[in-house]
Write a protein that holds these residues in place. Structure first.
Motif, PDB file in Angstrom:
ATOM      1  N   UNK A 175      -2.273 114.488  30.756  1.00  0.00           N
ATOM      2  CA  UNK A 175      -1.728 115.667  30.101  1.00  0.00           C
ATOM      3  C   UNK A 175      -0.261 115.866  30.418  1.00  0.00           C
ATOM      4  N   UNK A 176       0.135 115.597  31.664  1.00  0.00           N
ATOM      5  CA  UNK A 176       1.542 115.713  32.035  1.00  0.00           C
ATOM      6  C   UNK A 176       2.394 114.734  31.234  1.00  0.00           C
ATOM      7  N   UNK A 177       1.878 113.522  31.052  1.00  0.00           N
ATOM      8  CA  UNK A 177       2.623 112.510  30.306  1.00  0.00           C
ATOM      9  C   UNK A 177       2.679 112.858  28.824  1.00  0.00           C
ATOM     10  N   UNK A 178       1.597 113.408  28.288  1.00  0.00           N
ATOM     11  CA  UNK A 178       1.602 113.868  26.899  1.00  0.00           C
ATOM     12  C   UNK A 178       2.654 114.952  26.707  1.00  0.00           C
ATOM     13  N   UNK A 179       2.775 115.850  27.672  1.00  0.00           N
ATOM     14  CA  UNK A 179       3.762 116.930  27.567  1.00  0.00           C
ATOM     15  C   UNK A 179       5.185 116.373  27.563  1.00  0.00           C
ATOM     16  N   UNK A 180       5.468 115.399  28.424  1.00  0.00           N
ATOM     17  CA  UNK A 180       6.800 114.786  28.445  1.00  0.00           C
ATOM     18  C   UNK A 180       7.061 114.069  27.125  1.00  0.00           C
ATOM     19  N   UNK A 181       6.072 113.331  26.634  1.00  0.00           N
ATOM     20  CA  UNK A 181       6.208 112.651  25.338  1.00  0.00           C
ATOM     21  C   UNK A 181       6.521 113.647  24.224  1.00  0.00           C
ATOM     22  N   UNK A 182       5.837 114.790  24.240  1.00  0.00           N
ATOM     23  CA  UNK A 182       6.040 115.796  23.196  1.00  0.00           C
ATOM     24  C   UNK A 182       7.452 116.345  23.229  1.00  0.00           C
ATOM     25  N   UNK A 183       7.944 116.655  24.428  1.00  0.00           N
ATOM     26  CA  UNK A 183       9.311 117.164  24.540  1.00  0.00           C
ATOM     27  C   UNK A 183      10.334 116.116  24.123  1.00  0.00           C
ATOM     28  N   UNK A 184      10.046 114.845  24.398  1.00  0.00           N
ATOM     29  CA  UNK A 184      10.929 113.782  23.911  1.00  0.00           C
ATOM     30  C   UNK A 184      11.007 113.805  22.391  1.00  0.00           C
ATOM     31  N   UNK A 185       9.845 113.936  21.754  1.00  0.00           N
ATOM     32  CA  UNK A 185       9.795 113.927  20.302  1.00  0.00           C
ATOM     33  C   UNK A 185      10.340 115.178  19.654  1.00  0.00           C
ATOM     34  N   UNK A 186      10.352 116.282  20.390  1.00  0.00           N
ATOM     35  CA  UNK A 186      10.824 117.542  19.828  1.00  0.00           C
ATOM     36  C   UNK A 186      12.312 117.790  20.085  1.00  0.00           C
ATOM     37  N   UNK A 187      12.786 117.466  21.287  1.00  0.00           N
ATOM     38  CA  UNK A 187      14.153 117.851  21.653  1.00  0.00           C
ATOM     39  C   UNK A 187      14.922 116.776  22.396  1.00  0.00           C
ATOM     40  N   UNK A 188      14.346 115.566  22.517  1.00  0.00           N
ATOM     41  CA  UNK A 188      14.950 114.520  23.350  1.00  0.00           C
ATOM     42  C   UNK A 188      15.161 114.988  24.782  1.00  0.00           C
TER      43      UNK A 188
END
Length: 384
Positions: free
Chosen positions: A92-105
């Protein structure tokens, strides 16, 4: 299910971490916690829960990882720390980092897609801000709150853990279930980068192997690949090394548009039929050794760079999902003819529907399979 001792041991005991970076972060205390291995309950059952990972203190964070700057890494560390505080497992922590990468770099930006005229279904301009581009006008919080990385990460986790079976979903689909953006596959391209960054900011290099070997914590046990409820299986176990679409490998004769997904592992790694069907090709072609299986209803899978001497099927054979059909090749030194145009040991896996090659990733994910992972999830990912 494989587990890494370094991950299982990554438990925080009264560790205080205060982030002070130029993006308006606030301090936080990381509470003591104790969890089972990733993807396992205390009795060994599959729950999708597991051990959170801990971010390194700010003065120990790397200056740069790949193209990610110190500011971006500090934001990723905040996301990981909030997940640890809330007891969210590594996945879940890694999914959250991935999501922020995709949303705001991983930059805490004070603007969103409204700059480009993007609207909500009701026609109103979007009002997204911050690391996760959360819409403050649609119940995510105030403008000030969604611009606070600690608050924004907390809101993401708050919604993620309410998604049924999120731990068994393809990471991009779990993120989409929270963010509800237009493209469910939008985040997939950042998964590998998120794994690399989380490994670097936690100091746990083994994270990469764990997440790639076991992309879905809740899985069908007792088989090297497992078979999903839809009757599909992983064609090989390994790491995804080259995706579908345009590319330039620099290898003479290699295609400039990759028509499949590559799964890399040692040569002779077993290859499996992705689903039941009839073998329509099995042997040497201009692409090296190739196996093709017709699954009916216009669907065909192709397996390239099969190691010479390893083929276990012939044209006309009926195969079942998860049945071994050969061994991985691709090394020209080991197998000059059978490797075809290849620079190393891997499976090039193709999916062809009604005569057209399509990206195998979403096709297989919608059938309950995470390509390359050692086990397949129970049933289809939600929202596929």
């Amino acid at each position: 299910m494989k587990r890494t001792a370094a991950i299982a041991a990554a438990v925080v005991v009264a560790l205080l971490v205060v982030f002070a970076v130029p993006v308006g972060l606030v301090g936080m205390a990381l509470v003591s916690a104790s969890f089972g291995g990733v993807g396992e309950s205390e009795d060994g059952g599959c729950t999708g829960e597991g051990s959170p990972i801990t971010a390194l203190p700010p003065d120990q964070l790397p200056v740069q990882v790949g193209g990610w700057s110190q500011e971006q890494l500090a934001n990723a560390a905040t996301i990981v720390a909030v997940g640890q505080q809330r007891g969210v497992p590594l996945r879940g922590q890694t999914i959250a980092v991935m999501t922020a990468m995709g949303e705001s770099s991983l930059v805490n930006v004070g603007y969103g897609d409204d700059r480009h005229g993007v609207t909500n279904p009701d026609g109103a301009l979007t009002c997204s801000l911050g690391l996760f581009q959360q819409q403050w006008c649609l119940g995510w919080g105030t403008k000030e709150q969604v611009m606070d990385p600690v608050y924004a990460a907390g809101k993401f986790y708050e919604r993620l853990v309410t998604v049924p079976d999120w731990g068994a979903m393809a990471p991009t689909l779990a993120a989409h279930a929270v963010q509800r953006n237009a493209d469910p596959w939008h985040y997939a391209k950042w998964w590998d980068a998120a794994v690399e960054v989380v490994a670097a900011i936690s100091g746990e290099a083994a994270i990469s192997d764990l997440l790639h070997e076991d992309d879905a914590p809740c899985a069908v046990a007792g088989d090297a690949t497992g078979v999903s409820l839809e009757g599909w299986a992983n064609p090989a176990v390994g790491s995804r090394s080259s995706g579908f679409g345009p590319r330039n490998t620099g290898i003479p004769g290699a295609s400039m548009y990759h028509l499949g997904q590559d799964i890399a592992n040692d040569c002779r790694t077993p290859l499996y039929a992705a689903a039941a069907g009839t073998v329509t090709a099995a042997g040497l072609t201009s692409y090296g050794n190739v196996i093709a299986i017709d699954h009916g209803q216009g669907a065909i899978t192709r397996y390239l760079h099969v190691l010479t001497g390893s083929l276990m099927v012939d044209v006309g054979d009926q195969v079942q999902a998860g049945q071994q059909i050969g061994g991985m090749g691709g090394d020209k030194d080991l197998d000059p003819k059978g490797a075809g145009t290849s620079s190393g040991c891997h499976l090039h896996f193709e999916v062809i529907v009604n005569g057209e090659a399509i990206d195998p990733m979403p096709f297989m994910s919608s059938r309950g399979v995470n390509l390359g992972s050692s086990l397949t999830p129970q049933g289809p990912p939600a929202g596929a």
